[in-house]
Design a protein around this motif. Structure first.
Motif, PDB file in Angstrom:
ATOM      1  N   ARG A  12      11.954  74.786  27.751  1.00 20.15           N
ATOM      2  CA  ARG A  12      10.652  74.782  28.422  1.00 20.15           C
ATOM      3  C   ARG A  12      10.394  76.169  28.994  1.00 20.15           C
ATOM      4  NH1 ARG A  12      13.257  70.056  28.594  1.00 20.15           N
ATOM      5  NH2 ARG A  12      12.094  68.079  28.667  1.00 20.15           N
ATOM      6  N   ALA A  14       7.137  78.914  30.520  1.00 17.79           N
ATOM      7  CA  ALA A  14       5.765  79.155  30.942  1.00 17.79           C
ATOM      8  C   ALA A  14       5.343  80.507  30.385  1.00 17.79           C
ATOM      9  CB  ALA A  14       5.646  79.147  32.466  1.00 17.79           C
ATOM     10  N   PRO A  25       2.702  76.019  30.265  1.00 15.99           N
ATOM     11  CA  PRO A  25       4.005  75.535  29.804  1.00 15.99           C
ATOM     12  C   PRO A  25       3.995  75.232  28.303  1.00 15.99           C
ATOM     13  CG  PRO A  25       3.216  74.285  31.708  1.00 15.99           C
ATOM     14  CD  PRO A  25       2.060  75.081  31.194  1.00 15.99           C
ATOM     15  N   TYR A  49       3.356  68.764  27.145  1.00 18.69           N
ATOM     16  CA  TYR A  49       2.711  70.065  27.251  1.00 18.69           C
ATOM     17  C   TYR A  49       1.626  70.189  26.182  1.00 18.69           C
ATOM     18  CZ  TYR A  49       6.679  71.566  30.191  1.00 18.69           C
ATOM     19  OH  TYR A  49       7.627  71.696  31.175  1.00 18.69           O
ATOM     20  N   ILE A 285      11.333  77.556  32.437  1.00 13.85           N
ATOM     21  CA  ILE A 285      10.997  76.600  33.493  1.00 13.85           C
ATOM     22  C   ILE A 285      12.264  75.825  33.836  1.00 13.85           C
ATOM     23  CG2 ILE A 285       9.623  74.573  34.101  1.00 13.85           C
ATOM     24  CD1 ILE A 285       7.546  75.529  32.053  1.00 13.85           C
TER      25      ILE A 285
END
Length: 295
Positions: A12, A14, A25, A49, A285
């Motif tokens: 994950r 951003a 994200p 997302y 993230i």
């Protein structure tokens, strides 16, 4: 509920920010070998997302990858923020430098370089773009779905459909207040976008000679609004080149402020090259240590 994200080893990130709580994200699967279309869509839907990038290494070239992008509802041909996220994730593992992503839209070179602080930044080079007019009836329907009036548009930035890997309808608000007040008919806009093969609407407001605030409704992907949209930024660069003759320019797009996830997208135009470059940072993230709710 099936835990597809754990099985697929989803990272994950951003994108277009140095703050994990900012930007957009994206999910990143660095090796999607063995994942069929249904599983990739299920991973994207479970993650929630706006996009997840699925990479397949190309044999014999450690810096070339086939890439597919899935929203929670469908596959899209190209996604800028997931490209930046995936490139930074790769850069952290195999080092900065040139990458090549083979997307459904075509080959997309990406350069990974040091960013501010300890971050990495990525610059993607779009496929060759184009710009086309919007049929009057389609513009009328888009404005009706948004709840906008034609007189609220900026006459210096007329509506167009722009493409730089995916299709986006560009609409420019004459005031920041009009851009800020975004409340639209989700199903009505999704139906029009599906009919026109649009990925997002690129809603913009000029704040300076080379600066813009932007927002991107994304109902066809099952998302009300995309916080930072690299593919639309590339398309918008092509739009400005076509309509205003920009050949050598650096643009700054601010996106996500209205969602509390501010991000910055840099758009580069170069003389003699019709392709558009979009740059931004990305950061991992951290996983939430709390257990997920069942459901």
């Amino acid at each position: 509920m099936d835990d597809y994200t754990a099985a697929a080893e989803v990272l994950r990130y951003a994108a277009f920010t140095t703050d994990p709580a900012g930007g957009n994200p994206a999910g990143v699967v660095l090796d999607a070998t063995g994942l069929d279309d249904a599983t990739q869509l299920a991973v994207a839907a479970e993650l929630g997302y706006s996009e997840t990038a699925f990479l397949l290494p190309v044999a014999g070239d450690g810096r070339r990858f086939a890439v597919r992008y899935f929203s929670p509802k469908a596959e899209v041909p190209f996604c800028g923020h997931a490209t930046v996220a995936a490139a930074v994730a790769l850069g952290e593992r195999i080092g900065a430098g040139e990458l090549l992503f083979d997307t459904l839209a075509g080959p997309v070179p990406v350069l990974v370089e040091p960013g501010p602080g300890d971050t990495l930044a990525a610059t993607l080079t779009s496929v060759e773009p184009h710009v086309e007019p919007v049929a009057p009836q389609d513009l009328t329907e888009a404005l009706a779905a948004l709840g906008w009036q034609e007189e609220e548009l900026d006459p210096l930035l007329p509506p167009r459909i722009a493409y730089a890997g995916a299709r986006h309808l560009v609409l420019a608000a004459a005031t920041r207040a009009r851009l800020a007040d975004l409340s639209y008919d989700f199903e009505r806009l999704a139906a029009l976008m599906t009919a026109l093969d649009l990925t997002t609407l690129q809603l913009v407001h000029r704040t300076g000679e080379r600066e813009f605030d932007v927002r991107d409704p994304f109902p066809v992907g099952g998302v009300v609004e995309d916080p930072a949209t690299g593919a639309a930024a590339a398309a918008f660069g092509a739009y400005l080149r076509e309509l205003h003759g920009l050949t050598e320019a650096e643009l700054t797009l601010h996106q996500g402020d209205d969602l509390g996830r501010p991000g910055i997208l840099r758009v580069g135009l170069r003389a003699g090259d019709p392709r558009v470059r979009v740059s931004g940072t990305a950061v991992a993230i951290p996983l939430d240590p709390r257990p997920r709710a069942a459901g």
